[in-house]
Design a protein around this motif. Structure first.
Motif, PDB file in Angstrom:
ATOM      1  N   LYS A   1      13.662  -6.695  -3.841  1.00 20.17           N
ATOM      2  CA  LYS A   1      14.678  -6.435  -2.805  1.00 20.17           C
ATOM      3  C   LYS A   1      14.388  -5.165  -2.012  1.00 20.17           C
ATOM      4  CE  LYS A   1      16.741  -9.985  -4.600  1.00 20.17           C
ATOM      5  NZ  LYS A   1      16.525 -11.312  -3.989  1.00 20.17           N
ATOM      6  N   THR A   2      14.000  -4.109  -2.683  1.00 25.70           N
ATOM      7  CA  THR A   2      13.591  -2.871  -2.016  1.00 25.70           C
ATOM      8  C   THR A   2      12.173  -2.533  -2.460  1.00 25.70           C
ATOM      9  OG1 THR A   2      14.571  -1.517  -3.778  1.00 25.70           O
ATOM     10  CG2 THR A   2      15.942  -1.964  -1.840  1.00 25.70           C
ATOM     11  N   PRO A   3      11.420  -1.813  -1.634  1.00 29.36           N
ATOM     12  CA  PRO A   3      10.017  -1.543  -1.965  1.00 29.36           C
ATOM     13  C   PRO A   3       9.843  -0.692  -3.227  1.00 29.36           C
ATOM     14  CG  PRO A   3      10.450  -1.131   0.360  1.00 29.36           C
ATOM     15  CD  PRO A   3      11.779  -1.303  -0.301  1.00 29.36           C
ATOM     16  N   ARG A   4       8.766  -0.916  -3.925  1.00 26.19           N
ATOM     17  CA  ARG A   4       8.331  -0.091  -5.050  1.00 26.19           C
ATOM     18  C   ARG A   4       7.143   0.755  -4.590  1.00 26.19           C
ATOM     19  NH1 ARG A   4       9.933  -2.719 -10.031  1.00 26.19           N
ATOM     20  NH2 ARG A   4      12.113  -3.298  -9.650  1.00 26.19           N
ATOM     21  N   ALA A   5       7.012   1.933  -5.159  1.00 27.58           N
ATOM     22  CA  ALA A   5       5.883   2.795  -4.792  1.00 27.58           C
ATOM     23  C   ALA A   5       4.550   2.115  -5.095  1.00 27.58           C
ATOM     24  CB  ALA A   5       5.980   4.128  -5.537  1.00 27.58           C
ATOM     25  N   GLU A   6       4.508   1.360  -6.208  1.00 28.39           N
ATOM     26  CA  GLU A   6       3.276   0.665  -6.564  1.00 28.39           C
ATOM     27  C   GLU A   6       2.860  -0.325  -5.474  1.00 28.39           C
ATOM     28  OE1 GLU A   6       5.308   1.824 -10.437  1.00 28.39           O
ATOM     29  OE2 GLU A   6       5.909   1.083  -8.475  1.00 28.39           O
ATOM     30  N   THR A   7       3.861  -0.932  -4.820  1.00 29.14           N
ATOM     31  CA  THR A   7       3.567  -1.877  -3.748  1.00 29.14           C
ATOM     32  C   THR A   7       3.195  -1.146  -2.464  1.00 29.14           C
ATOM     33  OG1 THR A   7       5.338  -3.225  -4.719  1.00 29.14           O
ATOM     34  CG2 THR A   7       4.407  -3.983  -2.647  1.00 29.14           C
ATOM     35  N   CYS A   8       3.974  -0.123  -2.116  1.00 31.49           N
ATOM     36  CA  CYS A   8       3.757   0.592  -0.855  1.00 31.49           C
ATOM     37  C   CYS A   8       2.366   1.223  -0.795  1.00 31.49           C
ATOM     38  CB  CYS A   8       4.824   1.659  -0.666  1.00 31.49           C
ATOM     39  SG  CYS A   8       6.480   0.987  -0.395  1.00 31.49           S
ATOM     40  N   SER A   9       1.935   1.833  -1.887  1.00 32.51           N
ATOM     41  CA  SER A   9       0.620   2.471  -1.877  1.00 32.51           C
ATOM     42  C   SER A   9      -0.486   1.436  -1.709  1.00 32.51           C
ATOM     43  CB  SER A   9       0.402   3.273  -3.165  1.00 32.51           C
ATOM     44  OG  SER A   9       1.059   4.528  -3.100  1.00 32.51           O
ATOM     45  N   ARG A  10      -0.306   0.269  -2.315  1.00 36.71           N
ATOM     46  CA  ARG A  10      -1.316  -0.782  -2.156  1.00 36.71           C
ATOM     47  C   ARG A  10      -1.325  -1.320  -0.721  1.00 36.71           C
ATOM     48  NH1 ARG A  10      -0.042  -1.119  -7.628  1.00 36.71           N
ATOM     49  NH2 ARG A  10      -1.697  -1.923  -9.015  1.00 36.71           N
ATOM     50  N   ILE A  11      -0.146  -1.474  -0.119  1.00 35.85           N
ATOM     51  CA  ILE A  11      -0.093  -1.912   1.278  1.00 35.85           C
ATOM     52  C   ILE A  11      -0.777  -0.877   2.164  1.00 35.85           C
ATOM     53  CG2 ILE A  11       1.434  -2.411   3.218  1.00 35.85           C
ATOM     54  CD1 ILE A  11       3.455  -3.532   1.182  1.00 35.85           C
ATOM     55  N   GLY A  12      -0.511   0.401   1.869  1.00 38.78           N
ATOM     56  CA  GLY A  12      -1.164   1.465   2.622  1.00 38.78           C
ATOM     57  C   GLY A  12      -2.675   1.368   2.527  1.00 38.78           C
ATOM     58  N   TYR A  13      -3.186   1.102   1.330  1.00 39.42           N
ATOM     59  CA  TYR A  13      -4.632   1.019   1.148  1.00 39.42           C
ATOM     60  C   TYR A  13      -5.209  -0.192   1.868  1.00 39.42           C
ATOM     61  CZ  TYR A  13      -9.169   1.369  -1.183  1.00 39.42           C
ATOM     62  OH  TYR A  13     -10.505   1.483  -1.438  1.00 39.42           O
ATOM     63  N   ASN A  14      -4.419  -1.279   1.915  1.00 33.64           N
ATOM     64  CA  ASN A  14      -4.865  -2.464   2.634  1.00 33.64           C
ATOM     65  C   ASN A  14      -5.080  -2.132   4.114  1.00 33.64           C
ATOM     66  OD1 ASN A  14      -4.181  -5.021   4.345  1.00 33.64           O
ATOM     67  ND2 ASN A  14      -4.651  -5.845   2.313  1.00 33.64           N
ATOM     68  N   PHE A  15      -4.114  -1.453   4.714  1.00 35.61           N
ATOM     69  CA  PHE A  15      -4.249  -1.071   6.123  1.00 35.61           C
ATOM     70  C   PHE A  15      -5.340  -0.013   6.317  1.00 35.61           C
ATOM     71  CE2 PHE A  15       0.208  -2.708   6.519  1.00 35.61           C
ATOM     72  CZ  PHE A  15      -0.071  -3.685   7.467  1.00 35.61           C
ATOM     73  N   GLN A  16      -5.486   0.862   5.363  1.00 33.42           N
ATOM     74  CA  GLN A  16      -6.508   1.906   5.464  1.00 33.42           C
ATOM     75  C   GLN A  16      -7.904   1.290   5.541  1.00 33.42           C
ATOM     76  OE1 GLN A  16      -6.223   4.849   2.356  1.00 33.42           O
ATOM     77  NE2 GLN A  16      -8.235   5.696   2.771  1.00 33.42           N
ATOM     78  N   ARG A  17      -8.150   0.274   4.709  1.00 32.55           N
ATOM     79  CA  ARG A  17      -9.462  -0.368   4.725  1.00 32.55           C
ATOM     80  C   ARG A  17      -9.717  -1.117   6.030  1.00 32.55           C
ATOM     81  NH1 ARG A  17      -8.915  -3.895  -0.053  1.00 32.55           N
ATOM     82  NH2 ARG A  17      -6.746  -3.315   0.229  1.00 32.55           N
ATOM     83  N   LYS A  18      -8.640  -1.490   6.711  1.00 35.41           N
ATOM     84  CA  LYS A  18      -8.767  -2.138   8.016  1.00 35.41           C
ATOM     85  C   LYS A  18      -8.837  -1.110   9.148  1.00 35.41           C
ATOM     86  CE  LYS A  18      -6.021  -6.114   6.422  1.00 35.41           C
ATOM     87  NZ  LYS A  18      -4.702  -6.783   6.551  1.00 35.41           N
TER      88      LYS A  18
END
Length: 359
Positions: A258-275
């Motif tokens: 329902k609300t973001p978790r830090a474990e998810t947010c950091s992984r999403i950040g890394y996904n965009f970083q690699r792009k």
């Protein structure tokens, strides 16, 4: 003051058993040790702490733990693995709990620090029912990743048990799951989640994705397992180089959390970083640092994802877009948690020179 029986199962733990028992010998009122076939000095060491040593054939973790519990004669049962410890601070907290615990309490949960890094930071933490009322006859269940089936009046404490493992049985649990499949066992949602974990940890990413997806699609099962099934499935896609499906799986976790978790947010950040989408990466990393995990949550928590890790990654992102001051700031934030990390110190030297900073 309540009385406590320590109940343990051991096998070939001569390197760590004394360290464990030294932490609690002056707190508990009884030590019960069930040996399941040691061939080293484990039993000899145990005899230095207790005469309540029992022997049992190995028939799985749950039966062994239940056997150890059967020997308890005090009001409460406290259990540890031989490679667990309590820090001095947590020993004091346990003593205070023993002195003040309301006997109406059926179980006390404690944090389990299942991993720490070289700087003493906890890398994996979750709660376990750790001190349970003997008269309730709570039982261990499950063939793999067994759990203590507890109900009633449960309270959460801030006491932590710290795991200090010296080795890891690679593939053991995975083989148990494969045997269960071969004999035709029907897997529930929990089985699919933990089988997925074992497959992922052993590099079988496609099979892990399949197992996690089965967990996610089942109506039954703990919602926390489904959140991490999405996250861990995303990791598998990343290992396979599939960044699009990684991102989809990470966002899928929001359906359950329902609300973001830090474990998810950091992984999403890394996904965009690699792009090389650095502004998007910074957005998600920033969000990760703002999320404070609920201390009463029972599922896995990986503190790195809301502490040093997103700051270190933001240092990289800001440097890539030419904002050296912000990059330096976030490197310094990461350094608070890992003061002797060579990569962070290297970054510091780089920015000190670039920005003309002196201590």
């Amino acid at each position: 003051m309540v009385s406590i029986s320590l109940c343990m199962i051991v096998k070939n733990e001569e390197d760590v058993l004394a360290r464990c028992l030294d932490c609690v010998k002056d707190i508990v009122d009884e030590i019960n040790i069930v040996d399941t076939g040691s061939t080293d000095r484990t039993v000899e060491i145990a005899k230095e702490y207790t005469d309540r040593i029992f022997h049992a054939e190995w028939n799985g973790f749950a039966p062994a733990r239940n056997e150890s519990f059967s020997h308890a004669t005090k009001e409460y049962i406290f259990y540890l693995d031989a490679d667990d410890i309590l820090t001095e601070e947590d020993q004091k907290k346990l003593k205070k709990l023993k002195e003040t615990l309301d006997p109406a309490v059926d179980s006390v949960s404690m944090f389990y620090n299942a991993g720490t890094d070289e700087f003493g930071n906890v890398t994996l933490q979750y709660r376990r029912n750790r001190l349970v009322k003997t008269a309730k006859n709570f039982r261990w269940e499950g063939e793999v990743h067994n759990y203590l089936n507890v109900s009633g009046n449960i309270i959460n404490s801030d006491i932590a048990i710290t795991h200090k493992k010296t080795g890891h049985s690679v593939g053991r649990n995975l083989n148990i799951y494969k045997m269960k499949l071969e004999r035709g066992d029907v897997f529930g949602a929990r089985d699919h989640f933990y089988y997925g974990n074992e497959l992922r940890e052993n590099g079988h990413y496609e099979e892990a994705i399949e197992s996690y997806t089965k967990n996610i699609e089942m109506t039954e099962g703990w919602v926390e397992d489904k959140i991490y099934a999405c996250i861990n499935r995303g990791d598998c896609y990343r290992f396979l180089g599939d960044l699009d499906n990684e991102l989809k799986s990470l966002f899928h976790s929001f359906v359950f959390s329902k609300t973001p978790r830090a474990e998810t947010c950091s992984r999403i950040g890394y996904n965009f970083q690699r792009k090389k989408e650095f502004q998007s990466a910074i957005y998600w990393y920033t969000l990760a640092t703002q999320i404070v995990p609920d201390e009463n949550r029972w599922s896995f928590s990986y503190p790195a994802y809301h502490t040093w890790y997103p700051h270190l990654q933001m240092c990289v992102c800001y440097d890539r877009i030419g904002e050296a001051e912000k990059a330096y700031f976030h490197n310094e934030e990461a350094r608070k948690y890992r003061p002797n990390d060579k990569s962070i110190l290297s970054n510091k030297a780089y920015f000190d020179k670039k920005l003309g900073k002196t201590e």
